[in-house]
Design a protein around this motif. Structure first.
Motif, PDB file in Angstrom:
ATOM      1  N   LYS A  75     -19.677 -30.749  64.140  1.00  0.00           N
ATOM      2  CA  LYS A  75     -20.758 -31.807  63.983  1.00  0.00           C
ATOM      3  C   LYS A  75     -21.767 -31.914  64.743  1.00  0.00           C
ATOM      4  CE  LYS A  75     -17.849 -34.804  60.920  1.00  0.00           C
ATOM      5  NZ  LYS A  75     -16.984 -35.917  60.724  1.00  0.00           N
ATOM      6  N   LYS A  76     -21.409 -32.126  65.856  1.00  0.00           N
ATOM      7  CA  LYS A  76     -22.300 -32.350  66.974  1.00  0.00           C
ATOM      8  C   LYS A  76     -23.331 -31.106  67.264  1.00  0.00           C
ATOM      9  CE  LYS A  76     -19.801 -35.660  69.858  1.00  0.00           C
ATOM     10  NZ  LYS A  76     -19.157 -36.152  71.171  1.00  0.00           N
ATOM     11  N   LEU A  77     -22.657 -29.790  67.370  1.00  0.00           N
ATOM     12  CA  LEU A  77     -23.548 -28.581  67.532  1.00  0.00           C
ATOM     13  C   LEU A  77     -24.271 -28.543  66.356  1.00  0.00           C
ATOM     14  CD1 LEU A  77     -23.702 -25.941  69.216  1.00  0.00           C
ATOM     15  CD2 LEU A  77     -21.859 -25.196  67.798  1.00  0.00           C
ATOM     16  N   ILE A  78     -23.813 -28.751  64.960  1.00  0.00           N
ATOM     17  CA  ILE A  78     -24.786 -28.561  63.854  1.00  0.00           C
ATOM     18  C   ILE A  78     -26.043 -29.253  64.113  1.00  0.00           C
ATOM     19  CG2 ILE A  78     -25.097 -28.988  61.411  1.00  0.00           C
ATOM     20  CD1 ILE A  78     -22.173 -27.698  61.205  1.00  0.00           C
ATOM     21  N   ARG A  79     -25.894 -30.568  64.736  1.00  0.00           N
ATOM     22  CA  ARG A  79     -27.005 -31.674  64.427  1.00  0.00           C
ATOM     23  C   ARG A  79     -27.795 -31.555  65.940  1.00  0.00           C
ATOM     24  NH1 ARG A  79     -22.996 -33.058  61.584  1.00  0.00           N
ATOM     25  NH2 ARG A  79     -23.292 -34.513  59.745  1.00  0.00           N
ATOM     26  N   GLU A  80     -27.410 -30.578  66.734  1.00  0.00           N
ATOM     27  CA  GLU A  80     -28.040 -30.405  68.042  1.00  0.00           C
ATOM     28  C   GLU A  80     -29.622 -29.934  68.206  1.00  0.00           C
ATOM     29  OE1 GLU A  80     -28.329 -30.761  72.334  1.00  0.00           O
ATOM     30  OE2 GLU A  80     -26.820 -31.439  71.044  1.00  0.00           O
ATOM     31  N   SER A  81     -29.698 -28.928  67.312  1.00  0.00           N
ATOM     32  CA  SER A  81     -30.996 -28.050  67.187  1.00  0.00           C
ATOM     33  C   SER A  81     -30.890 -26.949  66.180  1.00  0.00           C
ATOM     34  CB  SER A  81     -31.535 -27.601  68.379  1.00  0.00           C
ATOM     35  OG  SER A  81     -30.746 -26.504  68.766  1.00  0.00           O
ATOM     36  N   PRO A  82     -31.835 -26.521  65.333  1.00  0.00           N
ATOM     37  CA  PRO A  82     -31.602 -25.602  64.553  1.00  0.00           C
ATOM     38  C   PRO A  82     -31.051 -24.363  65.005  1.00  0.00           C
ATOM     39  CG  PRO A  82     -33.710 -26.561  64.327  1.00  0.00           C
ATOM     40  CD  PRO A  82     -33.250 -27.106  65.546  1.00  0.00           C
ATOM     41  N   ARG A  83     -31.494 -24.121  66.444  1.00  0.00           N
ATOM     42  CA  ARG A  83     -30.642 -22.725  67.087  1.00  0.00           C
ATOM     43  C   ARG A  83     -29.176 -23.163  67.072  1.00  0.00           C
ATOM     44  NH1 ARG A  83     -33.433 -18.765  70.214  1.00  0.00           N
ATOM     45  NH2 ARG A  83     -31.567 -18.911  71.536  1.00  0.00           N
ATOM     46  N   HIS A  84     -28.856 -24.387  67.490  1.00  0.00           N
ATOM     47  CA  HIS A  84     -27.313 -24.804  67.722  1.00  0.00           C
ATOM     48  C   HIS A  84     -26.741 -24.659  66.150  1.00  0.00           C
ATOM     49  CE1 HIS A  84     -28.688 -26.162  71.613  1.00  0.00           C
ATOM     50  NE2 HIS A  84     -27.465 -25.985  72.016  1.00  0.00           N
ATOM     51  N   LYS A  85     -27.404 -25.078  65.282  1.00  0.00           N
ATOM     52  CA  LYS A  85     -27.016 -25.087  64.050  1.00  0.00           C
ATOM     53  C   LYS A  85     -26.362 -23.484  63.652  1.00  0.00           C
ATOM     54  CE  LYS A  85     -28.125 -25.725  59.180  1.00  0.00           C
ATOM     55  NZ  LYS A  85     -29.231 -25.933  58.011  1.00  0.00           N
ATOM     56  N   GLN A  86     -27.181 -22.501  64.015  1.00  0.00           N
ATOM     57  CA  GLN A  86     -26.933 -21.015  63.588  1.00  0.00           C
ATOM     58  C   GLN A  86     -25.605 -20.740  64.388  1.00  0.00           C
ATOM     59  OE1 GLN A  86     -30.472 -19.073  64.773  1.00  0.00           O
ATOM     60  NE2 GLN A  86     -31.296 -19.121  62.663  1.00  0.00           N
ATOM     61  N   LEU A  87     -25.604 -21.428  65.800  1.00  0.00           N
ATOM     62  CA  LEU A  87     -24.496 -21.075  66.640  1.00  0.00           C
ATOM     63  C   LEU A  87     -23.103 -21.503  65.848  1.00  0.00           C
ATOM     64  CD1 LEU A  87     -26.021 -21.634  70.049  1.00  0.00           C
ATOM     65  CD2 LEU A  87     -25.165 -19.262  69.013  1.00  0.00           C
ATOM     66  N   ALA A  88     -23.308 -22.930  65.250  1.00  0.00           N
ATOM     67  CA  ALA A  88     -22.058 -23.544  64.575  1.00  0.00           C
ATOM     68  C   ALA A  88     -21.849 -22.890  63.525  1.00  0.00           C
ATOM     69  CB  ALA A  88     -22.716 -24.865  64.309  1.00  0.00           C
ATOM     70  N   MET A  89     -22.815 -22.358  62.595  1.00  0.00           N
ATOM     71  CA  MET A  89     -22.167 -21.585  61.568  1.00  0.00           C
ATOM     72  C   MET A  89     -21.453 -20.174  61.851  1.00  0.00           C
ATOM     73  SD  MET A  89     -23.198 -23.144  58.712  1.00  0.00           S
ATOM     74  CE  MET A  89     -23.244 -24.721  59.605  1.00  0.00           C
ATOM     75  N   ARG A  90     -21.981 -19.557  63.110  1.00  0.00           N
ATOM     76  CA  ARG A  90     -21.282 -18.387  63.367  1.00  0.00           C
ATOM     77  C   ARG A  90     -19.996 -18.898  63.813  1.00  0.00           C
ATOM     78  NH1 ARG A  90     -19.737 -13.583  62.772  1.00  0.00           N
ATOM     79  NH2 ARG A  90     -18.991 -12.507  64.689  1.00  0.00           N
ATOM     80  N   ILE A  91     -19.558 -19.935  64.577  1.00  0.00           N
ATOM     81  CA  ILE A  91     -18.148 -20.262  64.954  1.00  0.00           C
ATOM     82  C   ILE A  91     -17.457 -20.704  63.673  1.00  0.00           C
ATOM     83  CG2 ILE A  91     -17.029 -22.405  66.199  1.00  0.00           C
ATOM     84  CD1 ILE A  91     -19.322 -22.409  68.243  1.00  0.00           C
ATOM     85  N   LEU A  92     -17.959 -21.130  62.790  1.00  0.00           N
ATOM     86  CA  LEU A  92     -17.132 -21.585  61.556  1.00  0.00           C
ATOM     87  C   LEU A  92     -16.759 -20.238  60.754  1.00  0.00           C
ATOM     88  CD1 LEU A  92     -18.998 -24.734  59.951  1.00  0.00           C
ATOM     89  CD2 LEU A  92     -17.006 -24.464  61.470  1.00  0.00           C
ATOM     90  N   GLU A  93     -17.754 -19.237  60.751  1.00  0.00           N
ATOM     91  CA  GLU A  93     -17.361 -17.993  60.170  1.00  0.00           C
ATOM     92  C   GLU A  93     -16.054 -17.212  61.090  1.00  0.00           C
ATOM     93  OE1 GLU A  93     -21.057 -15.672  60.186  1.00  0.00           O
ATOM     94  OE2 GLU A  93     -21.969 -17.004  58.843  1.00  0.00           O
ATOM     95  N   VAL A  94     -16.392 -17.325  62.229  1.00  0.00           N
ATOM     96  CA  VAL A  94     -15.463 -16.606  63.050  1.00  0.00           C
ATOM     97  C   VAL A  94     -13.967 -17.136  63.063  1.00  0.00           C
ATOM     98  CG1 VAL A  94     -14.696 -16.070  65.691  1.00  0.00           C
ATOM     99  CG2 VAL A  94     -17.021 -15.674  64.754  1.00  0.00           C
ATOM    100  N   ARG A  95     -13.906 -18.401  63.020  1.00  0.00           N
ATOM    101  CA  ARG A  95     -12.515 -19.190  62.892  1.00  0.00           C
ATOM    102  C   ARG A  95     -11.856 -19.070  61.606  1.00  0.00           C
ATOM    103  NH1 ARG A  95     -13.369 -25.775  63.188  1.00  0.00           N
ATOM    104  NH2 ARG A  95     -13.714 -26.241  61.015  1.00  0.00           N
ATOM    105  N   SER A  96     -12.632 -19.070  60.578  1.00  0.00           N
ATOM    106  CA  SER A  96     -12.250 -18.676  59.252  1.00  0.00           C
ATOM    107  C   SER A  96     -11.483 -17.162  59.140  1.00  0.00           C
ATOM    108  CB  SER A  96     -13.182 -18.998  58.130  1.00  0.00           C
ATOM    109  OG  SER A  96     -12.865 -18.765  56.701  1.00  0.00           O
ATOM    110  N   ALA A  97     -12.592 -16.386  59.528  1.00  0.00           N
ATOM    111  CA  ALA A  97     -12.040 -14.949  59.716  1.00  0.00           C
ATOM    112  C   ALA A  97     -10.727 -14.763  60.457  1.00  0.00           C
ATOM    113  CB  ALA A  97     -13.039 -13.761  60.042  1.00  0.00           C
ATOM    114  N   TYR A  98     -10.868 -15.224  61.560  1.00  0.00           N
ATOM    115  CA  TYR A  98      -9.654 -15.361  62.683  1.00  0.00           C
ATOM    116  C   TYR A  98      -8.417 -15.528  61.959  1.00  0.00           C
ATOM    117  CZ  TYR A  98      -6.805 -15.196  66.961  1.00  0.00           C
ATOM    118  OH  TYR A  98      -5.671 -15.041  67.675  1.00  0.00           O
ATOM    119  N   VAL A  99      -8.612 -17.021  61.300  1.00  0.00           N
ATOM    120  CA  VAL A  99      -7.213 -17.409  60.698  1.00  0.00           C
ATOM    121  C   VAL A  99      -6.674 -16.490  59.629  1.00  0.00           C
ATOM    122  CG1 VAL A  99      -6.562 -19.405  59.331  1.00  0.00           C
ATOM    123  CG2 VAL A  99      -7.711 -19.951  61.208  1.00  0.00           C
TER     124      VAL A  99
END
Length: 196
Positions: free
Chosen positions: A133-157
């Motif tokens: 949540k904090k990462l998404i709200r930090e900045s637009p660039r951080h939002k892209q990083l957060a989306m990537r983290i969500l994709e990776v954790r879902s794929a890993y699981v």
């Protein structure tokens, strides 16, 4: 406060009820399915022996439900030990995803790697959802990083985590720890007895 009991089928039921398929063990004893009350002879008109035979057949047909072999675990409220384990695994998978994304960024985007690393140093990874949540709200660039983290954790699981290996290792580690503790205790007590 009513504790929830886990039935064989996996559904939760309050202590005042029981699963229709099995009895559940809990501290107060065995909670079983309530038997249907049949009318007594004096509560219905006598229609001959046919009625009595039907009543006997119904009594015989009421079979006892099978015993449930699940252990009652108190102190989890509406959840279960499995739900608590799943929540802890979610935090762990988030940590794994952050490490994977950092490693990927380090090789091809040093600027984004530096931004994410700086954010990780400022924020705890102990709570996965709060971190994201904090990462998404930090900045637009951080939002892209957060989306990537969500994709990776879902794929890993779903694709990469070895669930069968987790089960095997859990069984093995618990058995080995139990054996070691008992062996150490026996050695310790036998040494004390030898000294006497």
């Amino acid at each position: 406060m009513l504790h929830r009991l886990r039935a064989c089928a996996g559904a939760s039921i309050p202590t005042t009820m029981a699963s229709p398929r099995c009895a559940v063990l809990h501290p107060a004893g065995v909670v079983g399915r309530a038997r249907r009350r049949l009318p007594l002879d004096h509560e219905q008109p006598l229609w001959g022996t046919e009625v009595r035979w039907r009543r006997r057949e119904r009594l015989v047909s009421l079979e006892t439900p099978p015993q449930c072999h699940k252990m009652y675990v108190p102190g989890f409220g509406e959840g279960s030990p499995e739900k608590k384990a799943a929540r802890n695994l979610q935090h762990f998978f988030n940590y794994i995803a952050v490490r994977v994304v950092l490693t990927q960024l380090e090789s091809y985007n040093r600027e984004a790697y530096g931004e994410l690393m700086e954010f990780v140093n400022r924020n705890s990874l102990n709570d996965a959802d709060t971190f994201c949540k904090k990462l998404i709200r930090e900045s637009p660039r951080h939002k892209q990083l957060a989306m990537r983290i969500l994709e990776v954790r879902s794929a890993y699981v779903k694709n990469d985590f070895e669930w069968d290996n987790l089960k095997r290792l859990s069984f093995k580690m618990v058995d080995e720890a139990n054996t070691k503790l008992m062996r150490d205790y026996v050695l310790e007590t036998s040494h004390i007895e030898d000294e006497k």
